[in-house]
Design a protein around this motif. Structure first.
Motif, PDB file in Angstrom:
ATOM      1  N   LEU A   1       0.784  -1.225  -0.161  1.00 13.56           N
ATOM      2  CA  LEU A   1      -0.018   0.080  -0.036  1.00 13.56           C
ATOM      3  C   LEU A   1       0.784   1.172  -0.089  1.00 13.56           C
ATOM      4  CD1 LEU A   1      -3.108   1.054   0.196  1.00 13.56           C
ATOM      5  CD2 LEU A   1      -2.517   1.139   2.619  1.00 13.56           C
ATOM      6  N   GLY A   2       0.557   2.283  -0.760  1.00 14.80           N
ATOM      7  CA  GLY A   2       0.970   3.440  -0.893  1.00 14.80           C
ATOM      8  C   GLY A   2       0.871   4.361   0.443  1.00 14.80           C
ATOM      9  N   GLU A   3       1.796   5.420   0.650  1.00 14.02           N
ATOM     10  CA  GLU A   3       1.809   6.053   1.815  1.00 14.02           C
ATOM     11  C   GLU A   3       0.774   7.429   1.693  1.00 14.02           C
ATOM     12  OE1 GLU A   3       5.837   7.323   2.390  1.00 14.02           O
ATOM     13  OE2 GLU A   3       6.453   5.397   2.936  1.00 14.02           O
TER      14      GLU A   3
ATOM     15  N   LEU B   1      -5.531   5.730 -14.678  1.00 12.09           N
ATOM     16  CA  LEU B   1      -5.987   4.638 -14.025  1.00 12.09           C
ATOM     17  C   LEU B   1      -4.167   4.221 -13.412  1.00 12.09           C
ATOM     18  CD1 LEU B   1      -7.853   2.385 -16.346  1.00 12.09           C
ATOM     19  CD2 LEU B   1      -8.578   3.118 -14.243  1.00 12.09           C
ATOM     20  N   LYS B   2      -3.194   4.423 -14.259  1.00 16.41           N
ATOM     21  CA  LYS B   2      -1.926   4.308 -13.714  1.00 16.41           C
ATOM     22  C   LYS B   2      -1.663   5.318 -12.496  1.00 16.41           C
ATOM     23  CE  LYS B   2       0.593   2.523 -17.839  1.00 16.41           C
ATOM     24  NZ  LYS B   2       1.658   2.574 -18.644  1.00 16.41           N
ATOM     25  N   ALA B   3      -2.237   6.456 -12.684  1.00 17.42           N
ATOM     26  CA  ALA B   3      -1.846   7.458 -11.669  1.00 17.42           C
ATOM     27  C   ALA B   3      -2.459   7.023 -10.238  1.00 17.42           C
ATOM     28  CB  ALA B   3      -2.521   8.874 -11.777  1.00 17.42           C
TER      29      ALA B   3
ATOM     30  N   PRO C   1       2.358   1.806  -5.373  1.00 16.42           N
ATOM     31  CA  PRO C   1       3.330   2.445  -6.005  1.00 16.42           C
ATOM     32  C   PRO C   1       4.303   1.446  -6.605  1.00 16.42           C
ATOM     33  CG  PRO C   1       2.875   3.160  -3.795  1.00 16.42           C
ATOM     34  CD  PRO C   1       2.169   2.142  -3.862  1.00 16.42           C
ATOM     35  N   ALA C   2       4.549   0.182  -6.030  1.00 14.23           N
ATOM     36  CA  ALA C   2       5.380  -0.825  -6.608  1.00 14.23           C
ATOM     37  C   ALA C   2       5.145  -1.179  -7.946  1.00 14.23           C
ATOM     38  CB  ALA C   2       5.736  -2.017  -5.749  1.00 14.23           C
ATOM     39  N   LEU C   3       3.683  -0.968  -8.409  1.00 13.55           N
ATOM     40  CA  LEU C   3       3.140  -1.400  -9.685  1.00 13.55           C
ATOM     41  C   LEU C   3       3.545  -0.516 -10.744  1.00 13.55           C
ATOM     42  CD1 LEU C   3       0.139  -3.329  -9.131  1.00 13.55           C
ATOM     43  CD2 LEU C   3       1.920  -4.448  -9.705  1.00 13.55           C
ATOM     44  N   ALA C   4       3.811   0.772 -10.203  1.00 14.67           N
ATOM     45  CA  ALA C   4       3.615   1.909 -11.138  1.00 14.67           C
ATOM     46  C   ALA C   4       4.610   1.747 -12.632  1.00 14.67           C
ATOM     47  CB  ALA C   4       4.170   3.141 -10.530  1.00 14.67           C
ATOM     48  N   GLY C   5       5.710   0.903 -12.447  1.00 18.30           N
ATOM     49  CA  GLY C   5       6.598   0.653 -13.402  1.00 18.30           C
ATOM     50  C   GLY C   5       6.456  -0.760 -14.072  1.00 18.30           C
ATOM     51  N   ALA C   6       5.322  -1.369 -13.492  1.00 19.07           N
ATOM     52  CA  ALA C   6       4.955  -2.742 -13.886  1.00 19.07           C
ATOM     53  C   ALA C   6       4.491  -2.834 -15.539  1.00 19.07           C
ATOM     54  CB  ALA C   6       4.377  -3.576 -12.934  1.00 19.07           C
ATOM     55  N   GLU C   7       4.502  -3.935 -16.218  1.00 11.79           N
ATOM     56  CA  GLU C   7       3.742  -3.899 -17.215  1.00 11.79           C
ATOM     57  C   GLU C   7       2.310  -4.060 -17.186  1.00 11.79           C
ATOM     58  OE1 GLU C   7       3.568  -6.924 -21.303  1.00 11.79           O
ATOM     59  OE2 GLU C   7       4.819  -7.355 -19.799  1.00 11.79           O
TER      60      GLU C   7
END
Length: 370
Positions: free
Chosen positions: A129-131, A283-285, A292-298
């Motif tokens: 979970l994000g902060e 949606l990416k935002a 947050p760890a998924l932000a760069g995922a495919e």
């Protein structure tokens, strides 16, 4: 001989057919493309209203009945078809709700388990979970269903039913009338009444966002419009996310195999279903904020579906008085998968003269059509 003709092969049409067939009724189901290819396939599959305290008692009544129905239904479908719809009780966290006290008041009045949780405890349950979140409410037992698999299981069930006939890739353009009664439909392949019969005893309109267009051919105005929703899909480790989370109108839903759905948008774009870069960025935002760890995922999937938007999200279930023989089961807005069991059981009860599972008046078309 088909006594009931159902127009629409989403979850509402499929389950209506199954329940009627189980009561010995002969059913002909007509779908304009492949079964389950529209909003039923595209939805997230949360077996709960996103914010139940914001809905009318009419919608909540259907939702509560369906929630109790889902677990055993999923097991029956898995056992009978070999296809597991994956009805999984993961629970749900709501984060930073503006109307938190209203939610708690609703839960107390309804006897529902909804409790405030320290945000540090949420972070322990959801390490990804994000902060920046400050408050949380948790409801245990909230499930989600793998809707494409649910649709496959329903399709397999109907394929084994001797008294259900399915016609795919058959578009309905209007209704057949005789003395003011609806007795069949016009389709891209000609007139359909009922096999070896002069007329269908009942025609059920369960065409989701397209239902209003069909009713205009009878001079009726159904206040159901397409509301576009876009989602994205990630593939993670199976233990990456153990529970559903919802914040600021966006949710993340974990599947059993590690897929995570993030959605969804609400767009008034007519019948345009094309995914857009604008929605993808939005949606990416949300992913950046939630996980947050998924932000760069495919992103392994990005699609859009059309919800059948209706006033207050209250579906239309019942016979159209102006045209005897025509029944509606449509207008479920963003809760079609959730409300399907109760909606279809109510329709079956009303059609066959059984005691209805809930008071049917709020859903009746009477006084709600233009």
């Amino acid at each position: 001989m088909a006594k009931t003709l159902i127009v629409g092969g989403g979850v509402i049409g499929l389950l209506s057919a199954q329940l009627l067939a189980a009561q010995g009724e002969e059913v002909l189901l007509v779908e304009r493309q492949q079964l389950g290819a529209e909003s039923s396939w595209a939805g997230g599959g949360i077996v709960s209203l996103l914010y139940p305290w914001r809905y009318s008692p009419a919608v909540c009544a259907l939702a509560h009945w369906s929630q109790a129905f889902y677990p055993a239904w999923g097991e029956r479908l898995r056992d009978s078809t070999g296809i597991d719809p994956e009805v999984r009780a993961t629970g749900l966290f709501w984060l930073d709700l503006e109307d938190e006290q209203q939610a708690l008041d609703w839960a107390r009045e309804q006897g529902r388990k909804l409790t405030p949780v320290n945000i540090e405890k949420v972070a322990q349950n959801v390490p990804a979970l994000g902060e920046g979140f400050r408050r949380a409410l948790h409801m245990p037992g909230v499930a989600n269903v793998r809707n494409p698999r649910l649709l496959r299981a329903l399709r397999a069930t109907l394929a084994e039913s001797a008294n259900v006939t399915v016609l795919e890739n058959t578009e309905v353009s209007g209704f057949l009338l005789q003395a003011g009664c609806v007795l069949g439909v016009n389709t891209s392949h000609g007139e359909l009444r009922a096999e070896r019969a002069e007329r269908a005893e009942r025609v059920v309109l369960a065409s989701g966002a397209w239902s209003g267009e069909l009713l205009t051919t009878l001079g009726l105005e159904l206040p159901v419009e397409p509301i576009k929703g876009q989602m994205i899909l990630y593939k993670c480790a199976e233990d990456y996310l153990s529970t559903m989370i919802l914040a600021r109108g966006r949710y993340a839903i974990p599947r059993k195999d590690g897929h995570i759905l993030v959605g969804s948008t609400l767009e008034h774009a007519g019948f345009d279903k094309a995914p857009t870069n604008t929605a993808l960025a939005s949606l990416k935002a949300s992913v950046q904020e939630l996980l947050p760890a998924l932000a760069g995922a495919e992103v392994v999937g990005h699609w859009a579906g059309l919800r059948p938007g209706s006033p207050e999200g209250i579906p239309f279930i019942g016979e159209v008085a102006e045209f005897p023989g025509l029944w509606l089961n449509c207008g479920h807005y963003r809760n079609g998968l959730l409300l399907a069991p109760a909606s279809c059981q109510l329709l079956t009860d009303l059609m066959l003269g059984h005691t209805p599972i809930v008071e049917p008046t709020p859903y009746a078309p009477a006084g709600r059509l233009g």
